[in-house]
Design a protein around this motif. Structure first.
Motif: not given
Length: 135
Positions: A6-32
């Motif tokens: 949330e603290q890194y959101k830019l207010g541009i939905p297309e960009i924010d959605n991309d980053y949210w997905l990338m951060f979630k993927t990094v979390e998934k990798v750590l669980l793996e």
């Protein structure tokens, strides 16, 4: 991580959605990594690279629509970031997971703070609110 996103959101939905997905993927990798699911790790890392490449293309298209004056600098930064991300992914695929989360998160956060925020501010100044959500 996505919990801090949330603290890194830019207010541009297309960009924010991309980053949210990338951060979630990094979390998934750590669980793996924790679960020693090495086949899934490689697949998730490939997905992260695919999403980042898509993000670069989408973001540059948005910048072109807005006639962002620093687009060439941003394109160079994307190349440097892509190279750094590739290096992290290669190291992880070789079994070095020691700083994977911190390194990738920091690469993304630095890019958001140093480069993407400038674009978001420009978009606001140019009153292109059709690209921005209310923050």
């Amino acid at each position: 991580t996505s919990t801090q996103f949330e603290q890194y959101k830019l207010g541009i939905p297309e960009i924010d959605n991309d980053y949210w997905l990338m951060f979630k993927t990094v979390e998934k990798v750590l669980l793996e990594v924790d679960n020693k699911d090495y086949r899934s790790i490689n697949s998730s890392l490939d997905y992260l690279m695919q999403e980042f490449t898509k993000h670069i293309n989408d973001e540059i298209q948005l910048m072109r629509k807005m006639n962002f004056p620093f687009i060439e600098t941003h394109i160079v930064e994307h190349s440097l970031l892509l190279h750094a991300l590739e290096k992290e992914i290669v190291n992880a695929k070789l079994g070095d997971y020691s700083n994977l989360n911190a390194d990738i998160d920091q690469l993304l956060i630095n890019h958001i703070e140093q480069y993407d925020r400038l674009y978001a501010d420009y978009a606001r100044l140019m009153h292109k609110s059709y690209l921005l959500e209310e923050i």
